[in-house]
Design a protein around this motif. Structure first.
Motif, short mmCIF file in Angstrom:
data_model
loop_
_atom_site.label_atom_id
_atom_site.label_comp_id
_atom_site.label_asym_id
_atom_site.label_seq_id
_atom_site.Cartn_x
_atom_site.Cartn_y
_atom_site.Cartn_z
N SER A 65 -6.64 -5.38 -6.42
CA SER A 65 -7.57 -5.34 -7.54
C SER A 65 -9.00 -5.62 -7.11
O SER A 65 -9.94 -5.22 -7.79
N GLU A 66 -9.18 -6.28 -5.97
CA GLU A 66 -10.53 -6.62 -5.52
C GLU A 66 -11.08 -5.59 -4.55
O GLU A 66 -12.26 -5.63 -4.21
N ARG A 78 -9.77 -4.54 3.03
CA ARG A 78 -8.75 -5.51 3.45
C ARG A 78 -8.75 -6.70 2.48
O ARG A 78 -9.03 -7.83 2.84
N LEU A 79 -8.48 -6.39 1.24
CA LEU A 79 -8.57 -7.37 0.16
C LEU A 79 -7.38 -7.15 -0.75
O LEU A 79 -6.70 -6.12 -0.66
N PRO A 80 -7.11 -8.10 -1.64
CA PRO A 80 -6.09 -7.81 -2.65
C PRO A 80 -6.46 -6.53 -3.40
O PRO A 80 -7.64 -6.23 -3.58
N SER A 100 2.30 -1.44 -14.92
CA SER A 100 2.83 -2.57 -15.68
C SER A 100 3.70 -3.46 -14.80
O SER A 100 3.61 -4.69 -14.86
N TRP A 101 4.53 -2.87 -13.98
CA TRP A 101 5.38 -3.68 -13.10
C TRP A 101 4.55 -4.40 -12.05
O TRP A 101 4.86 -5.53 -11.67
N LEU A 102 3.52 -3.76 -11.55
CA LEU A 102 2.69 -4.40 -10.52
C LEU A 102 1.80 -5.49 -11.11
O LEU A 102 1.19 -6.26 -10.39
N GLY A 103 1.72 -5.54 -12.44
CA GLY A 103 0.91 -6.57 -13.07
C GLY A 103 -0.55 -6.17 -13.23
O GLY A 103 -1.42 -7.03 -13.29
N PHE A 104 -0.82 -4.88 -13.29
CA PHE A 104 -2.19 -4.42 -13.45
C PHE A 104 -2.40 -3.83 -14.83
O PHE A 104 -1.53 -3.15 -15.36
N GLU A 127 3.59 -0.91 -2.28
CA GLU A 127 3.33 -2.33 -2.45
C GLU A 127 1.85 -2.63 -2.20
O GLU A 127 1.47 -3.15 -1.16
N TYR A 128 1.04 -2.27 -3.17
CA TYR A 128 -0.38 -2.65 -3.16
C TYR A 128 -1.15 -2.12 -1.95
O TYR A 128 -1.90 -2.84 -1.32
#
Lengths: 320, 433
Positions: B329-330, B325-327, B208-212, B280-281
């Motif tokens: 979620s992708e 090597r992508l965001p 939730s904090w990470l926005g997912f 961090e992602y």
């Protein structure tokens, strides 16, 4: 020597989110922005502090409002501003975000503003480039300059942030604005409520430093600020809410619901508004609305952030 | 694979841990013609053979070579990520002497020609034993059944739709019924596609904090519960390939208590890591099923200890920069794991969660039994497949030194105690001196 008032150095290389910013960090940015409001209200709206600096706006999601706000902010500071829009870029040809970042980095910008649909995109970019990065919205993660402009708007109207009760209403689940505001307002000592149907709330919302309500009646009671969020039409297709009319009846801000808040409560919206969906026109245009001020504060806050980041870098370079 | 080592060799003074015979003692592993002659304290009771090459293993431990039931390889179709040869080199470095290759290739391993291709390529290029798993449904699409009988005859050891979950209950029921007639085992990774739609990590506060939007635990549980009902209905051999939640372990336990022919696996990642490792992602921690809460990790350790979970897999899944090597979620799911499987597992032994014997049972003896392959034991007559381990060897992983073509490890710069020093397949040293 400039005649500018001296502000404390902003101790961060980037502005990727409100998370990690301290009370004094936020105070500094808001104080700087206050001064920049005056610049924007002069006939001669330009400072020259950033003459010769390059700002690139890298917007992977269309956003006329935020992009023009950042553009104006850069220009009022005297920077050269370049807008990179996705439609005309090679992103659609399969180039990755990181490849794009490396290419832009080679052009040696001083500041990169990024908006991207993926959460974490700004952080990813910041790891790959040498300049400062400002997150102009990454997925449902954060939108820090929006939270700062909201805070500035509130502080100028109410004189303070601490002790105020702020109700954030609507699609919190998909809202980066809500996340950034929750963090900022908690840091500054405000009491944060979120109001909306459970289907539009993130998991474990009650652990995010807010009081969660599912009815406007409870959620708006005695609120000092009512902050509405935009509801995307696609939420109906996702079976999160049944219809616009049901949403408006239960969660749309109209006169009757607003009457539950304090009589001098502020009405805010990050825009663009869906009139008749999350907010009634008469409220959006009514006496309690500060929606236009938010837009004005947006330019000032972005000027403040850009300046603060570049100032901090200047010190860094001089120290080196 | 090399032909079996024709000579005679002795690995002396080793601690020998062979869960298949309940042995944990100092002794000798005596091999000849690529097979175990004897292993244990009394291996040389008949006297030492003449002309044998002798390896002193004082201070080392010898275990049956590991059997990894869940390995994704890019050959055919994604050779830039991993080939059968590079996967087997990684396996050898990790003490894995037998691995089961998932059918998620391009083309999919859903036809006898593909099974033959894998076996031929393995014979020609691999250092370790490679066993193909074949798809349950053609093209992994979840509709038409593959030729389970012919595929079995050709050498497929397991049937699974790899990363895919079969949504259609009737297809699953029929596949189970049909597989049972041939004595084949159905392995299934369960994740409800609708319930997990849009989710990229475990559902909860951190997401939730990470926005997912998150993947709820129920997305794994619902199809698993359905499968267990179907296993009861059909009497099939069913293997829950990669469970990640306490709730899943609970229903597996209940199914076993009811006498079903059910087994379960867990990836080493879900025994070692939790969702906070994403930080961090960090996309190398984006896995499927997603890394869960620490409570779930502890439940996985507990379920392994009490026998609810039978096997540990690496879930080795090579991904390159083009997919990682992508965001967040992708980016693609998955992490490589063959080379760190044992060392990460030894952490559980060192901190007292598991005995060494239980660890090796879950990484070697039990998977070999479930697959029906000759492996997982140092009993006389078994293939001479084993690993020589220094249980205390301190080391730090440098991803660049991995043998795998892809470096997407979730353990980069991790500190380990314990490492494979030598791996032997059919009597031939395939890794280490």
């Amino acid at each position: 020597m400039s005649d500018e008032p001296a502000f404390p150095v902003f101790p961060h290389r980037h502005l990727l989110g409100m998370a990690g910013l301290s009370y004094p960090d936020i105070q500094t940015l808001l104080d700087r922005a206050d001064a920049d409001v005056d610049v924007s209200r002069q006939r001669e709206k330009k400072k020259s502090v950033l003459r010769g600096r390059t700002q690139i706006n890298l917007f992977f999601e269309a956003s006329t409002r935020t992009q023009s706000s950042f553009e104006l902010a850069g220009k009022r500071l005297g920077a050269d501003v370049m807008n990179m829009s996705v439609a005309s870029s090679s992103v659609k040809k399969g180039e990755t975000l990181i490849d794009t970042a490396m290419t832009l980095n080679a052009m040696r910008p001083d500041i990169l503003i990024i908006r991207h649909a993926a959460a974490g995109a700004a952080a990813l970019l910041a790891r790959k480039v040498g300049c400062s990065v400002i997150n102009a919205g990454d997925g449902a993660h954060e939108h820090p300059t929006q939270a700062l402009l909201d805070a500035l708007t509130i502080r100028r109207a109410k004189g303070r942030l601490d002790g105020l009760t702020v109700a954030i209403c609507g699609d919190v689940l998909h809202s980066r604005v809500a996340r950034s505001n929750i963090i900022l307002l908690n840091t500054m000592g405000a009491r944060v409520r979120v109001v909306g149907p459970s289907t539009l709330m993130p998991a474990s919302i009650e652990q995010m430093g807010v009081e969660a309500f599912t009815t406007m009646k409870e959620g708006l009671k005695d609120a000092d600020v009512v902050m509405m969020l935009r509801l995307q039409r696609e939420r109906m297709a996702q079976a999160l809410v049944p219809s616009v009319r049901e949403y408006f009846r239960h969660y749309g801000l109209d006169a009757a619901k607003l009457a539950l808040a304090k009589p001098d409560a502020l009405v805010m919206h990050p825009g663009p508004m869906n009139r008749g969906v999350e907010i009634a026109s008469e409220i959006a245009d009514g006496p309690q609305s500060v929606i236009e001020e938010q837009v004005e504060m947006g330019v000032a806050v972005r000027m403040a952030v850009i300046e603060a980041l570049l100032d901090a870098r200047k010190n860094e370079n001089e120290a080196a | 694979m090399l032909s079996p080592y024709s000579g005679t060799a002795l690995y002396r003074n080793a601690r020998i841990v062979d869960p298949s015979r309940g042995i944990d003692e100092i002794g000798t592993v005596f091999i000849a013609d690529g097979k175990i002659v004897a292993a244990g304290a009394s291996a040389l009771n008949q006297g030492a053979p003449e002309g044998a090459s002798v390896h002193d293993c004082t201070g080392k431990t010898i275990v049956p070579g590991l059997v990894d039931m869940r390995v994704f390889i890019g050959e055919p179709g994604g050779e830039h990520r991993e080939t059968i040869a590079s996967a087997s080199a990684a396996a050898a470095a990790g003490g894995v002497t037998s691995l089961v290759m998932m059918p998620d290739t391009a083309p999919v391993i859903d036809d006898v020609a593909l099974v033959e291709f894998v076996l031929r390529t393995a014979r020609e290029t691999a250092k370790t034993r490679i066993f193909p798993a074949a798809a349950i449904t053609k093209g992994l699409k979840g509709h038409e059944m593959t030729e389970i009988g012919i595929l079995l005859d050709a050498g497929a050891v397991l049937f699974t739709d790899g990363r895919e979950t079969i949504a259609n209950a009737a297809v699953m029921r029929n596949a189970m019924r049909y597989a049972k007639d041939f004595g084949a085992t159905i392995a299934h990774e369960t994740q409800d596609a609708d319930l997990s739609a849009g989710g990229v990590m475990n559902e909860g506060l951190f997401a939730s904090w990470l926005g997912f939007s998150g993947i709820p635990r129920e997305a794994e549980l619902l199809p698993l519960e359905r499968d267990l009902r179907l296993a009861a209905l059909t009497g099939a051999n069913y293997h829950a390939a990669k469970i990640s939640t306490a709730m899943s372990a609970q229903v597996i336990r209940a199914a076993k208590d009811n006498g079903l022919s059910v087994s379960a696996g867990v990836s080493i990642n879900h025994l070692s890591l939790n969702e906070n490792d994403i930080g961090e992602y960090r996309t190398f921690f984006k896995l499927s099923p997603p890394l869960r809460h620490e409570d779930d990790r502890l439940a996985m350790v507990g379920a392994l200890k009490d026998g609810t979970i039978d096997v540990i897999v690496s879930s080795h899944d090579p991904q390159d920069v083009d997919t990682k090597r992508l965001p967040f979620s992708e980016s693609a799911d998955g992490a490589v794991g063959l080379e760190t499987l044992l060392s990460a597992g030894l952490r559980l032994v060192h901190n007292g969660d598991l005995s060494l014997s239980r660890l090796i049972e879950a990484m070697s003896t039990t998977p070999a039994k479930l697959l029906g392959i000759e492996a997982g034991t140092l009993a006389p007559g078994a293939p001479a497949d084993f690993a020589v381990i220094d249980l205390e060897f301190p080391w730090v992983l440098d991803a660049e030194t991995l043998h795998s073509k892809s470096k997407n490890t979730a353990f980069d710069e991790a500190r380990f105690s314990g490492r494979v020093m030598q791996t032997v397949v059919a009597g031939n040293p395939v890794y280490g001196a």
